[in-house]
Design an enzyme around this catalytic site. Structure first.
Site, short mmCIF file in Angstrom:
data_model
loop_
_atom_site.label_atom_id
_atom_site.label_comp_id
_atom_site.label_asym_id
_atom_site.label_seq_id
_atom_site.Cartn_x
_atom_site.Cartn_y
_atom_site.Cartn_z
N LYS A 57 0.84 -1.19 0.00
CA LYS A 57 0.00 0.00 0.00
C LYS A 57 0.88 1.24 0.00
O LYS A 57 1.77 1.39 0.85
CB LYS A 57 -0.90 0.01 1.25
CG LYS A 57 -1.96 -1.10 1.24
CD LYS A 57 -3.01 -0.86 0.17
CE LYS A 57 -4.20 -1.80 0.30
NZ LYS A 57 -5.21 -1.58 -0.76
N ASP A 106 -0.32 -0.71 -4.67
CA ASP A 106 -1.68 -0.14 -4.68
C ASP A 106 -1.64 1.25 -4.08
O ASP A 106 -1.42 1.42 -2.88
CB ASP A 106 -2.64 -1.03 -3.89
CG ASP A 106 -4.10 -0.62 -4.10
OD1 ASP A 106 -4.34 0.40 -4.76
OD2 ASP A 106 -4.99 -1.34 -3.59
N GLU A 131 -1.84 -0.73 -8.99
CA GLU A 131 -3.29 -0.69 -8.88
C GLU A 131 -3.78 0.73 -8.60
O GLU A 131 -3.23 1.42 -7.74
CB GLU A 131 -3.68 -1.63 -7.73
CG GLU A 131 -5.11 -2.03 -7.71
CD GLU A 131 -5.35 -3.12 -6.66
OE1 GLU A 131 -4.52 -4.05 -6.54
OE2 GLU A 131 -6.34 -3.02 -5.94
N ASP A 149 -9.19 -0.52 -9.99
CA ASP A 149 -9.93 -1.10 -8.86
C ASP A 149 -11.11 -0.19 -8.53
O ASP A 149 -12.25 -0.47 -8.94
CB ASP A 149 -9.01 -1.29 -7.65
CG ASP A 149 -9.75 -1.86 -6.44
OD1 ASP A 149 -10.94 -2.19 -6.56
OD2 ASP A 149 -9.14 -1.96 -5.35
N LYS A 162 -14.36 -7.09 -7.13
CA LYS A 162 -14.69 -7.39 -5.73
C LYS A 162 -16.20 -7.58 -5.62
O LYS A 162 -16.97 -6.76 -6.13
CB LYS A 162 -14.25 -6.24 -4.82
CG LYS A 162 -12.74 -6.04 -4.79
CD LYS A 162 -12.34 -4.81 -3.99
CE LYS A 162 -10.81 -4.67 -3.98
NZ LYS A 162 -10.37 -3.37 -3.45
MG LIG Z 1 -7.09 -1.70 -4.48
#
Ligand SMILES: [Mg+2]
Length: 380
Positions: free
Chosen positions: A176, A203, A231, A256, A280
């Site tokens: 992250k 991400d 991402e 995403d 997701k």
């Molecule tokens: Mg993501």
């Protein structure tokens, strides 16, 4: 893949739903989960439970993710006990018809819809006596390599977490990153030094401008860092910015937050705005919406990741069945249960090193989660 005639047909096999119940849980995490968008220390979630006329019970779950879906545990429960219950209760319909009723029952509420739609699929597969993956067209014995997320923290902390994850058998780390590209470079350098064998997924959770994204990603490429993909570098609504980044760099760019439903997927694919899609269930409202995106991706020759919010094991297991079933889904980011202090219920899948494999059994293969079983938080 030709359909197996011994399996129930999703379009004609009829289900009769006699009850829809919910129960609520709170699950503390082992340590805070931190991204550029939010910090999470415990997860409030709602379990949706459907009962068929033959007594079969299926379960799905939805976690509160106000910063992402705008849904709280209260709104999830209200949607499930109101319009979503009314949409399926007493109906004699196929799983595809029931899924369509869930999708059309109200606007938004994608997590709540996913909980009910997964519960219906779990019940359908349990009643048929097959693992869900098989009813979705896949094979129980196939597995996928999972990743482990390294939260957005100080470089030294991220390096320590990365070292621990690789020592525990992980091979892919999801890193992250945040808003300050100078510190992000330090974070990545520290992680690579601590875990030189790991493949990395980055991400930014919308943290960069297109110009920042191009600058930092081009630098990573020049340094030949072991990065598989980046991402959502830019804001979800900035499709042109995402397209600009994708065109300017050679590392694969994954959408995403920019892809919620099949229309988003078509728009991104048609524009050539990204190389990969992150699906997701909490964004798509369940398995059928996710399958629609994966089908669009497959037709376009694009690979997908099956990811998740910080969600409990019920949601994650359903996602794993779908991921293993669909040929366009080649990556999973399904580590949330590893973050839960109390990871319940048992079953569904096991992780062997970095590999996630389904356990078998009918439906999701999970034990049913009872209200009040979560001792760390408890039902209320
Ligand atoms: Mg993501």
């Amino acid at each position: 893949m030709s359909p197996d005639p011994s399996l129930p047909d999703p379009g004609t096999n009829s289900l009769h739903v006699v009850a829809v119940r919910t129960h609520r849980h709170r699950a503390p995490l082992r340590r805070p989960f931190i991204t550029a968008a939010r910090r999470t220390e415990s997860v409030e979630y709602v379990v949706a439970e459907v009962v068929l006329d033959d007594g079969t019970i299926g379960q799905g779950s939805a976690a509160e993710t106000l910063a992402v879906t705008g849904e709280s545990a209260d709104t999830i429960r209200a949607a499930l006990e109101g319009p979503l219950r009314r949409a399926v209760l007493g109906e004699n319909a196929s799983i595809t018809d029931l899924s369509a009723r869930v999708a059309g029952a109200l606007d938004g509420a994608t997590s709540a819809k996913a909980a009910l739609e997964v519960a219906l699929h779990d019940a359908w597969a349990r009643a048929a006596g097959h693992p869900l993956v098989e009813l979705l067209g896949g094979r129980l014995e196939d597995g996928l390599m999972n990743d482990m997320t390294i939260s957005l923290e100080e470089p030294g902390v991220m390096a320590r977490r990365a070292r621990e994850a690789v020592a525990a058998g992980e091979q892919i780390l999801k890193i992250k990153l945040g808003h300050d590209i100078a510190v992000d470079r330090e974070r990545l350098a520290a992680v690579i030094e601590a875990a030189p064998s790991a493949r990395l997924r980055l991400d930014a959770n919308q943290g960069w401008s297109p110009e920042q994204a191009i600058e930092i990603i081009t630098g990573f490429e020049a340094d030949a860092l072991p990065i598989d993909l980046v991402e959502q570098p830019v804001a979800a609504g900035d499709v042109e910015g995402l397209a600009r980044v994708s065109a300017a760099v050679s590392l694969p760019i994954m959408a995403d937050e920019a892809v919620w439903d099949v229309e988003d997927a078509r728009r991104l694919v048609d524009r050539g705005a990204c190389d990969l899609l992150n699906i997701k269930l909490a964004k798509t409202g369940g398995l059928r919406g996710a399958l629609a995106i994966a089908d669009v991706a497959r037709a376009a020759g694009i690979e997908c990741m099956l990811g998740a919010m910080m969600e409990p094991r019920i949601s994650i297991t359903a996602a794993a069945h779908l991921a293993i079933a669909h040929p366009a889904i080649t990556m999973i980011d399904l580590d949330p249960p590893a973050w839960f202090a109390s990871d319940v219920p048992r079953g569904g899948y096991v992780q062997d090193g970095a590999w996630l494999r389904l356990t078998g059994g009918a439906g999701t293969g999970l034990e049913l989660l009872e209200a009040r079983v979560d001792r760390a938080g408890g039902e209320r």
